[in-house]
Design a protein around this motif. Sequence first.
Motif, short mmCIF file in Angstrom:
data_model
loop_
_atom_site.label_atom_id
_atom_site.label_comp_id
_atom_site.label_asym_id
_atom_site.label_seq_id
_atom_site.Cartn_x
_atom_site.Cartn_y
_atom_site.Cartn_z
N ALA A 21 0.83 -1.21 0.00
CA ALA A 21 0.00 0.00 0.00
C ALA A 21 0.86 1.26 0.00
CB ALA A 21 -0.93 -0.01 1.21
N LEU A 22 1.95 1.23 0.77
CA LEU A 22 2.86 2.38 0.80
C LEU A 22 3.52 2.59 -0.57
CD1 LEU A 22 4.25 4.60 2.41
CD2 LEU A 22 6.01 2.93 3.07
N GLY A 23 3.90 1.47 -1.22
CA GLY A 23 4.49 1.60 -2.55
C GLY A 23 3.52 2.18 -3.56
N LEU A 24 2.26 1.73 -3.53
CA LEU A 24 1.25 2.28 -4.44
C LEU A 24 1.03 3.76 -4.18
CD1 LEU A 24 -1.36 -0.63 -4.42
CD2 LEU A 24 0.24 -0.05 -6.24
N LEU A 25 1.01 4.15 -2.89
CA LEU A 25 0.82 5.56 -2.55
C LEU A 25 2.00 6.41 -3.04
CD1 LEU A 25 -0.79 7.75 -1.11
CD2 LEU A 25 0.38 7.13 1.01
N LEU A 26 3.22 5.90 -2.84
CA LEU A 26 4.40 6.64 -3.29
C LEU A 26 4.42 6.79 -4.81
CD1 LEU A 26 7.22 5.22 -0.96
CD2 LEU A 26 6.14 7.48 -0.87
N MET A 27 4.06 5.72 -5.53
CA MET A 27 4.02 5.82 -6.98
C MET A 27 2.98 6.84 -7.44
SD MET A 27 4.61 2.01 -8.54
CE MET A 27 3.11 1.36 -7.84
N ARG A 28 1.85 6.89 -6.74
CA ARG A 28 0.83 7.87 -7.11
C ARG A 28 1.32 9.29 -6.86
NH1 ARG A 28 -5.45 7.87 -4.89
NH2 ARG A 28 -6.17 9.63 -6.18
N LEU A 29 2.01 9.49 -5.72
CA LEU A 29 2.54 10.83 -5.43
C LEU A 29 3.62 11.23 -6.44
CD1 LEU A 29 2.79 10.67 -1.53
CD2 LEU A 29 1.06 11.84 -2.91
#
Length: 275
Positions: A21-29
């Motif tokens: 989830a953190l990786g997906l959030l970072l990629m979105r940012l």
Amino acid sequence: MAQNDLVHVLASTVLIVALTALGLLLMRLVRKRLLSWIHSLDTVAEDRRQQLTTLIQLFHWILAVVLVASALFVLLSTFGVDVTPLLASAGVVGLAISLGAQTLFKDFIGGLLIIIENQYAVGDTITVGGVSGQVEHITLRATQVRAINGDLHIVPNGEVRILANRTRDWSRALLDVGVAYEENLEHALAVLTAAAEAFAQDPAYEADLLEPPQVMGPVALGDSSVMLRLMAKTEPGKQWEVSRALSKFVLAACEREGVELPYPRQEVWLRTLEP
């Protein structure tokens, strides 16, 4: 020992899900930051900016799929499932899937060709498969096209055979003007030419024009009018705005110079019978 193993599995599961989830959030940012940075660049051409936007969205989608798939394999390993046979049989499974999902692979190949050949990008206005509108999103499988009435059309990339990109390199505004048969044709052409020259010198639209508007001779003979045509080469995507503004210039010039623009009408003759 079994309890310790259970605690270890649960802790690993929570950690893997949290990291995913953190990786997906970072990629979105990162995607948002890159898109904002690209749109803030003044030295990049508009078509290049659209292409970079498309590539960023495509890579974001690919990385998200890879991250989720990797997390699933790690979770299986955490629960004691041997993923080696799964990886070894990927070729056989892929062959079996390809036999039942030929359309899906055709869409993927079509999406790759669209991106590599730069046929269109996010922000372009296209016509494909009977659908016209602005491209909002492109993935390897489908293209999302927003029509002028607000409808969002999903076009599979494998169905893209013949398309028209209406905002690539340059565009052309076309305006057909009907002049009554009773009018002097040379006078009407002179009035339209003067209106086109005045429009080309207008500061509000001069930057949108690549060439001054041209007035063409009669292009068609209608039931009640002679059709004259004005053409203007414009910046990509500016043809509709230029066409609307040019219509106002032409209408004002015809009213000022007394050039009659016909409209549909019907004449009724009344005849009285003698007794």
